[in-house]
Structure formats: C-alpha cells, structure tokens
Motif scaffolding. Structure first.
Motif, short mmCIF file in Angstrom:
data_model
loop_
_atom_site.label_atom_id
_atom_site.label_comp_id
_atom_site.label_asym_id
_atom_site.label_seq_id
_atom_site.Cartn_x
_atom_site.Cartn_y
_atom_site.Cartn_z
N MET A 19 0.78 -1.09 0.17
CA MET A 19 0.01 -0.04 -0.10
C MET A 19 0.94 1.41 -0.04
SD MET A 19 -2.91 1.44 2.73
CE MET A 19 -4.34 0.49 1.82
N SER A 20 0.62 2.35 -1.12
CA SER A 20 1.20 3.48 -0.79
C SER A 20 0.09 4.55 -0.75
CB SER A 20 2.03 3.61 -2.27
OG SER A 20 2.75 2.73 -2.53
N TYR A 21 0.64 5.77 -0.37
CA TYR A 21 -0.23 7.02 -0.27
C TYR A 21 0.43 8.01 -0.92
CZ TYR A 21 -3.12 10.80 1.80
OH TYR A 21 -3.97 11.58 1.97
N TYR A 22 -0.62 8.98 -1.71
CA TYR A 22 -0.24 9.98 -2.37
C TYR A 22 -1.05 11.15 -2.01
CZ TYR A 22 2.03 6.23 -5.02
OH TYR A 22 2.68 5.16 -5.43
N GLN A 23 -0.37 12.16 -1.21
CA GLN A 23 -1.22 13.26 -0.75
C GLN A 23 -1.56 14.27 -1.92
OE1 GLN A 23 0.01 14.86 3.22
NE2 GLN A 23 0.19 16.99 2.33
N ALA A 24 -2.55 15.08 -1.48
CA ALA A 24 -3.24 15.79 -2.41
C ALA A 24 -2.07 16.95 -2.90
CB ALA A 24 -4.65 16.64 -2.04
N GLY A 25 -1.99 17.49 -3.99
CA GLY A 25 -0.92 18.36 -4.32
C GLY A 25 0.34 18.01 -4.86
N SER A 26 0.80 16.92 -4.36
CA SER A 26 1.87 16.20 -4.87
C SER A 26 1.88 15.65 -6.51
CB SER A 26 2.21 14.61 -4.10
OG SER A 26 1.19 13.65 -4.40
N SER A 27 2.96 15.50 -7.11
CA SER A 27 2.82 15.11 -8.41
C SER A 27 2.21 13.97 -8.75
CB SER A 27 4.26 15.31 -8.98
OG SER A 27 5.27 14.41 -8.29
N GLU A 28 2.37 12.90 -7.68
CA GLU A 28 1.77 11.65 -7.90
C GLU A 28 0.31 11.72 -7.82
OE1 GLU A 28 5.92 11.00 -6.19
OE2 GLU A 28 4.19 12.55 -5.66
N TYR A 29 -0.19 12.35 -6.90
CA TYR A 29 -1.49 12.68 -6.76
C TYR A 29 -2.25 13.28 -7.96
CZ TYR A 29 -5.90 14.63 -5.15
OH TYR A 29 -7.31 14.84 -5.09
N ASN A 30 -1.43 14.42 -8.56
CA ASN A 30 -1.84 14.86 -9.69
C ASN A 30 -1.93 14.00 -11.04
OD1 ASN A 30 -2.47 17.47 -8.50
ND2 ASN A 30 -0.17 17.99 -8.94
N LEU A 31 -0.98 13.01 -11.27
CA LEU A 31 -0.79 12.11 -12.10
C LEU A 31 -2.18 10.93 -11.98
CD1 LEU A 31 0.68 10.49 -14.18
CD2 LEU A 31 1.56 8.98 -12.48
N LEU A 32 -2.60 10.81 -10.70
CA LEU A 32 -3.46 9.87 -10.52
C LEU A 32 -4.86 10.64 -10.97
CD1 LEU A 32 -2.40 8.10 -7.27
CD2 LEU A 32 -2.85 6.74 -9.51
N LYS A 33 -5.01 11.74 -10.53
CA LYS A 33 -6.12 12.53 -10.62
C LYS A 33 -6.36 12.76 -12.25
CE LYS A 33 -5.99 17.04 -10.33
NZ LYS A 33 -5.79 18.40 -9.91
N ASP A 34 -5.15 13.26 -12.83
CA ASP A 34 -5.56 13.59 -14.15
C ASP A 34 -5.73 12.19 -15.11
OD1 ASP A 34 -4.92 16.15 -13.69
OD2 ASP A 34 -2.96 16.33 -14.38
N LYS A 35 -5.02 11.33 -14.75
CA LYS A 35 -5.27 9.89 -15.48
C LYS A 35 -6.70 9.36 -15.37
CE LYS A 35 -1.45 10.14 -17.95
NZ LYS A 35 -1.51 10.21 -19.42
N SER A 36 -7.21 9.57 -14.29
CA SER A 36 -8.47 9.19 -13.77
C SER A 36 -9.55 9.62 -14.77
CB SER A 36 -8.82 9.17 -12.46
OG SER A 36 -7.91 8.57 -11.54
N ILE A 37 -9.42 10.99 -14.95
CA ILE A 37 -10.23 11.46 -15.72
C ILE A 37 -10.07 11.15 -17.24
CG2 ILE A 37 -10.94 13.86 -16.71
CD1 ILE A 37 -9.99 14.95 -13.81
N GLU A 38 -8.83 11.08 -17.62
CA GLU A 38 -8.43 10.71 -18.92
C GLU A 38 -8.95 9.14 -19.37
OE1 GLU A 38 -4.42 9.28 -21.69
OE2 GLU A 38 -4.44 11.00 -20.02
N ALA A 39 -8.87 8.53 -18.30
CA ALA A 39 -9.38 6.93 -18.40
C ALA A 39 -10.86 7.03 -18.70
CB ALA A 39 -8.83 5.92 -17.40
N MET A 40 -11.46 7.92 -17.84
CA MET A 40 -13.01 7.82 -17.84
C MET A 40 -13.35 8.42 -19.13
SD MET A 40 -16.06 7.58 -16.43
CE MET A 40 -16.19 7.04 -14.81
N THR A 41 -12.65 9.21 -19.64
CA THR A 41 -13.10 9.92 -20.90
C THR A 41 -12.98 9.02 -22.13
OG1 THR A 41 -12.42 11.98 -20.18
CG2 THR A 41 -12.46 11.76 -22.62
#
Length: 349
Positions: A161-183
């Motif tokens: 298990m890993s954790y990526y805090q809001a505002g980090s580059s990893e968090y932004n990657l997961l956020k952006d790619k979630s939207i891209e995948a849903m699209t």
C-alpha cells in the motif's frame, strides 16, 4: 419532488430454511461487503449439518466489458470473505477459510468456509455498527489532510500500500489519468451499455432489484436526486451528454480529496482475493478513523493508462485498487440495496 428524492425503502428478506436467526443476520451483514457496481456477484451453498459454506463467483452477474478477467469480481469476493468473517465474529462464531482454485468444473468456487458458534457469546454491537457504517462516499471531501500517523499505520499494516497526498505530483498524475481513462471509457458504447445495466433511476427500480447503483449511493441530496431521476433514464444513460456528466462528476470528486491510497499486487486470482480481504479490513479501519472512501477504478480498467501510471509511479506490481480518501462533516452509513438471502444462498440439511 419530495417523494422522488426521498430515500429508497429496501426491505431484504433474510429468511433461510433451517438457518437460525443470528446466522441469517450474519449472512445479511456479510452482504454489506464492498463490491464492484453493487453487482453482488457471489453465490453460497450452505450445508447446515456440516456447518460449511461453499462460496462461488456468480457467472450470471459478470462485468464483461470493464472486467473481462473477473479481477474486480474476485477482489469483491475477497471483500465478501472478510466481511463474512467479521460478521461471524460479531455474532460469536468462529470461522475457518480454505481457499479453492476456481474453475468452470467446480462452478468457480473460491473457498469452503467452516463455522461454529462459541458458547455463551453475545453480539458485539460495536463491530456490527462498523460493518453497517462502511460505505462508498462519492461526495465532496473536506480539505483537511489525513493524519500522518494514520497514513503511516495504514501503509505499514497493509501489504503493497502507498499513499499520495493531494498536491503532490503523484496525486496529480492519478487525478489526471483517472479523468483521461474515464473519458476513454465513456467513448465506448459497450461500456455505457454495461454501466446502464447496473444504474437505477427510480426508488421503485431500486426496491425491486435490490442491487446496482442508486441515486442515494451517488451521494445526491433529495433535490439533486429528484432532478437526476426526472431527467435520466435507461434510454438516455448511454448518450454522450450523460457521459460528459459522469466525467464532470469524477473531476469534482478527484479534485476534492485529501489523497489517494493505492494497493498493488500480482495478477493471480489468489492475490486478487487477498487484495479484496485487505481492502475490506482497510475500509473498516477507515470507518474507525471517520475517513471517507471511494474506489476510483477507471485507470485500472484501461490497460494502456494503467501501465503508464505504474511506470511513472515506479511500481513493481500491478495496481489493484485506488482509493480516494478524505474527511467529511457527517460520516453516514451503508445505504446500498442488498438482495434477499434466498436469491443467492441455497441450504441443504
């Protein structure tokens, strides 16, 4: 409007032949397990005399488009096993699980479970409350960060298990790619059709089918739920207008979180079930900490995007679960409809 937006009143029938009432309660509580699309893709065969349960994947409730290898459904079965064990413990039972390799010949049986009532045991209401409170929360979360000690405890307690805090580059990657995948997903009409099969657009439909994703589960307040049910149905839920609304909803969700927890694992049925059991335990721990949770699955369901994310996060195993987490003003409880026990449980003497 008030009637349409009021909570659905789902009454699940718990009656099973030759099964004591506390055992019926155990089985009902177990069905509150986390599971993809609220498909409840489990099937049980109980031997009353031998005190054993055969647990199978229900072949009639598959997700062929988003889950062609049944990865999500085996994770869901792992969640169910853990939920069943916790429910047994809450009612004073001991439970032992023997894993079975599922295949077509054994009707996709994943486990045989033995149970025994302990003497002079009483229900543990605290545990029962935790089981009933655990739920997916799709609302906007508070901006408050998750306590650092809690994050450390979780990442030590749960394998891979890993954790990526809001505002980090990893968090932004997961956020952006979630939207891209849903699209990408919502551009596929077959995805939209499968999604539509599990969406519910009225209290009546929820109360009759007792599964799927209701307006209540989407976290809509009574007014928004009324508008949702009045304007959306099975005829227009496969339109690109509805798809755009789904993408906009996901954007709002992932942009209003404290962070993402990610669990990785091997691409085997046994590891998927392990991930499911850990997912359920992790979620119970989140209930205790009053941390809201929402699985975000779009990245995992689009192979090319999942591979890119894994490489950029330097993960050496496949992503199995992504959890959006955060604090909320009122924690709430599980309001997902659950089927009658006799619909998926058979009992022999």
């Amino acid at each position: 409007m008030f009637s349409i937006g009021s909570p659905a009143k789902v009454e699940s029938n718990l009656a099973l032949k030759n099964i004591p009432s506390d055992m019926e309660n155990v089985l009902y509580l177990a069905s509150f397990a986390a599971n993809s699309h609220n498909a409840q893709s489990w099937k049980l065969r109980i031997s009353h005399s031998n005190k054993t349960i055969e647990l199978h994947l229900d072949e009639k409730r598959l997700l062929d488009v988003v889950d062609p290898e049944n990865r999500e459904l085996y994770i869901s079965l792992g969640c169910y096993i853990e939920s069943l064990q916790t429910s047994f413990q809450a009612y004073g039972y001991e439970m032992i699980t023997q894993d079975i390799a599922p295949n077509k010949e054994n009707h996709y049986q994943v486990a045989i479970i033995s149970y025994k009532k302990k003497e002079n045991s009483k229900p543990n209401q605290e545990t029962i409350d935790i089981i009933q409170q655990r739920h997916t929360d799709k609302r906007k979360y508070l901006s408050q960060q998750i306590d650092s000690k809690t994050i450390t405890n979780f990442t030590k307690r749960y394998k891979d298990m890993s954790y990526y805090q809001a505002g980090s580059s990893e968090y932004n990657l997961l956020k952006d790619k979630s939207i891209e995948a849903m699209t990408e997903q919502t551009s596929n009409i077959e995805f939209l059709k499968e999604q539509d099969h599990w969406l519910r657009f009225s209290n009546k439909e929820v109360e009759e089918k007792k599964d799927g994703i209701s307006g209540d589960m989407l976290g809509l307040n009574p007014i928004l739920k009324s508008l949702y049910y009045l304007t959306t149905n099975h005829q227009n839920s496969t339109s690109q207008t509805f798809a755009k609304q789904s993408i906009d909803t996901l954007k709002n969700q992932v942009e209003n979180s404290s962070g993402f927890f990610v669990i990785t694992g091997n691409q085997t049925i046994s590891d998927w079930i392990r991930v499911g059991r850990e997912t359920q335990r992790f979620w119970y721990d989140c209930v205790k900490e009053k941390i809201a949770v929402q699985p975000i699955s779009s990245i995992i369901e689009v192979p090319s995007i999942k591979e890119e994310v894994q490489n950029r996060l330097n993960l050496n195993k496949d992503i199995q679960m992504i959890f959006r987490v955060g604090y909320v003003k009122e924690y709430g409880e599980n309001i997902s409809p659950r089927r009658n026990l006799e619909e998926y449980i058979s009992v022999s003497d």
